[in-house]
Motif scaffolding. Structure first.
Motif, PDB file in Angstrom:
ATOM      1  N   ALA A  63      46.679  42.691  27.749  1.00 54.84           N
ATOM      2  CA  ALA A  63      45.259  43.060  27.810  1.00 54.84           C
ATOM      3  C   ALA A  63      45.070  44.562  27.620  1.00 54.84           C
ATOM      4  O   ALA A  63      43.953  45.058  27.712  1.00 54.84           O
ATOM      5  CB  ALA A  63      44.660  42.626  29.144  1.00 54.84           C
ATOM      6  N   GLY A  64      46.149  45.280  27.403  1.00 56.57           N
ATOM      7  CA  GLY A  64      46.052  46.725  27.231  1.00 56.57           C
ATOM      8  C   GLY A  64      46.196  47.440  28.561  1.00 56.57           C
ATOM      9  O   GLY A  64      47.118  47.180  29.331  1.00 56.57           O
ATOM     10  N   ALA A  65      45.245  48.314  28.845  1.00 52.57           N
ATOM     11  CA  ALA A  65      45.313  49.152  30.043  1.00 52.57           C
ATOM     12  C   ALA A  65      45.269  48.347  31.334  1.00 52.57           C
ATOM     13  O   ALA A  65      45.670  48.840  32.378  1.00 52.57           O
ATOM     14  CB  ALA A  65      44.174  50.176  30.034  1.00 52.57           C
ATOM     15  N   GLY A  66      44.806  47.108  31.297  1.00 52.00           N
ATOM     16  CA  GLY A  66      44.698  46.296  32.507  1.00 52.00           C
ATOM     17  C   GLY A  66      45.937  45.478  32.831  1.00 52.00           C
ATOM     18  O   GLY A  66      45.930  44.693  33.770  1.00 52.00           O
ATOM     19  N   ASP A  67      47.015  45.656  32.050  1.00 52.73           N
ATOM     20  CA  ASP A  67      48.228  44.874  32.275  1.00 52.73           C
ATOM     21  C   ASP A  67      48.865  45.220  33.616  1.00 52.73           C
ATOM     22  O   ASP A  67      48.801  46.364  34.074  1.00 52.73           O
ATOM     23  CB  ASP A  67      49.257  45.133  31.168  1.00 52.73           C
ATOM     24  N   GLY A  68      49.490  44.219  34.219  1.00 55.23           N
ATOM     25  CA  GLY A  68      50.234  44.450  35.445  1.00 55.23           C
ATOM     26  C   GLY A  68      50.133  43.280  36.387  1.00 55.23           C
ATOM     27  O   GLY A  68      49.544  42.238  36.067  1.00 55.23           O
ATOM     28  N   ARG A  69      50.737  43.475  37.546  1.00 53.61           N
ATOM     29  CA  ARG A  69      50.705  42.460  38.606  1.00 53.61           C
ATOM     30  C   ARG A  69      50.093  43.125  39.824  1.00 53.61           C
ATOM     31  O   ARG A  69      50.590  44.149  40.286  1.00 53.61           O
ATOM     32  CB  ARG A  69      52.110  41.968  38.894  1.00 53.61           C
ATOM     33  N   PHE A  70      49.009  42.531  40.335  1.00 55.68           N
ATOM     34  CA  PHE A  70      48.243  43.144  41.406  1.00 55.68           C
ATOM     35  C   PHE A  70      47.996  42.142  42.533  1.00 55.68           C
ATOM     36  O   PHE A  70      47.832  40.956  42.285  1.00 55.68           O
ATOM     37  CB  PHE A  70      46.880  43.619  40.880  1.00 55.68           C
ATOM     38  N   VAL A  71      47.934  42.657  43.738  1.00 53.88           N
ATOM     39  CA  VAL A  71      47.555  41.848  44.892  1.00 53.88           C
ATOM     40  C   VAL A  71      46.109  42.177  45.225  1.00 53.88           C
ATOM     41  O   VAL A  71      45.721  43.347  45.295  1.00 53.88           O
ATOM     42  CB  VAL A  71      48.471  42.137  46.100  1.00 53.88           C
ATOM     43  N   LEU A  72      45.318  41.131  45.409  1.00 55.04           N
ATOM     44  CA  LEU A  72      43.908  41.274  45.780  1.00 55.04           C
ATOM     45  C   LEU A  72      43.684  40.522  47.076  1.00 55.04           C
ATOM     46  O   LEU A  72      43.953  39.322  47.151  1.00 55.04           O
ATOM     47  CB  LEU A  72      43.008  40.692  44.682  1.00 55.04           C
ATOM     48  N   GLY A  79      44.807  45.490  49.182  1.00 55.66           N
ATOM     49  CA  GLY A  79      45.707  45.214  48.074  1.00 55.66           C
ATOM     50  C   GLY A  79      45.742  46.368  47.090  1.00 55.66           C
ATOM     51  O   GLY A  79      45.100  47.402  47.286  1.00 55.66           O
ATOM     52  N   ASP A  80      46.495  46.177  46.007  1.00 58.86           N
ATOM     53  CA  ASP A  80      46.649  47.239  45.012  1.00 58.86           C
ATOM     54  C   ASP A  80      45.918  46.933  43.700  1.00 58.86           C
ATOM     55  O   ASP A  80      46.167  47.570  42.686  1.00 58.86           O
ATOM     56  CB  ASP A  80      48.131  47.526  44.767  1.00 58.86           C
ATOM     57  N   HIS A  81      45.020  45.960  43.733  1.00 54.45           N
ATOM     58  CA  HIS A  81      44.193  45.645  42.559  1.00 54.45           C
ATOM     59  C   HIS A  81      43.411  46.904  42.186  1.00 54.45           C
ATOM     60  O   HIS A  81      42.968  47.644  43.068  1.00 54.45           O
ATOM     61  CB  HIS A  81      43.245  44.490  42.903  1.00 54.45           C
ATOM     62  N   PRO A  82      43.195  47.184  40.891  1.00 53.88           N
ATOM     63  CA  PRO A  82      42.488  48.405  40.486  1.00 53.88           C
ATOM     64  C   PRO A  82      41.039  48.501  40.971  1.00 53.88           C
ATOM     65  O   PRO A  82      40.499  49.598  41.063  1.00 53.88           O
ATOM     66  CB  PRO A  82      42.526  48.377  38.957  1.00 53.88           C
ATOM     67  N   ASP A  83      40.377  47.384  41.254  1.00 54.14           N
ATOM     68  CA  ASP A  83      38.978  47.398  41.716  1.00 54.14           C
ATOM     69  C   ASP A  83      38.800  46.352  42.808  1.00 54.14           C
ATOM     70  O   ASP A  83      38.169  45.315  42.600  1.00 54.14           O
ATOM     71  CB  ASP A  83      38.036  47.141  40.544  1.00 54.14           C
TER      72      ASP A  83
END
Length: 159
Positions: A63-72, A79-83
């Motif tokens: 997805a580009g800049a949104g790539d990764g694994r996040f906890v929400l 958590g470490d989700h960007p938003d």
């Protein structure tokens, strides 16, 4: 008798405020313990209430800049989700509308044949007291709309 009445009134008032310790409830009088109010913390009294937590792992690829694994985490948020705030807010909106944000596209859906890019995502965990294991892509109009409905849980893409 007066003391018992005063204790029962105090216990009832405190129960309405959701702040009755168990020891006080055990001595509420001849009617037995006063039950805590519906939805009191820790009771799991229904969707959005009680001690249940929303904990989701969001894995995004291509997805580009949104790539990764996040906890929400929602209810309480973390958590470490960007938003975190935006994502939890969006899930709360969808729940208030009675929508299941993780429901798959129905197999008989008529979808436009368009391609929204190579982005994929997987959401796993617990939401509103139930297990979630949902996959997302942008391979046709229905799946693009399903993805977009979950922004900012999933990242906005340029396509």
């Amino acid at each position: 008798m007066l003391r018992r009445t005063a204790l029962a009134l105090a216990t009832s008032a405190a129960a309405l405020l959701g702040a009755v310790p168990l020891a006080a409830q055990a001595h509420a009088g001849p009617g037995g313990p006063v039950p805590p109010p519906i939805g009191a913390p820790g009771l799991g009294a229904g969707p959005g209430l009680g001690a249940e937590q929303d904990r989701l792992t969001v894995t995004v690829r291509d997805a580009g800049a949104g790539d990764g694994r996040f906890v929400l985490r929602c209810r309480p948020t973390g958590g470490d989700h960007p938003d975190v705030a935006g994502a939890c807010g969006r899930l709360a909106e969808l729940a208030a509308e009675g929508e299941d944000p993780f429901a798959p596209v129905p197999p008989d859906a008529m979808c436009t044949m368009q391609h929204g890019g190579p982005a994929t995502a997987r959401v796993e965990g617990t939401w509103r007291g139930r297990a979630v294991d949902a996959s997302f892509s942008r391979t046709d109009g229905c799946r693009i709309a399903r993805w977009n409905r979950l922004v900012p849980v999933l990242p906005a893409t340029g396509s």
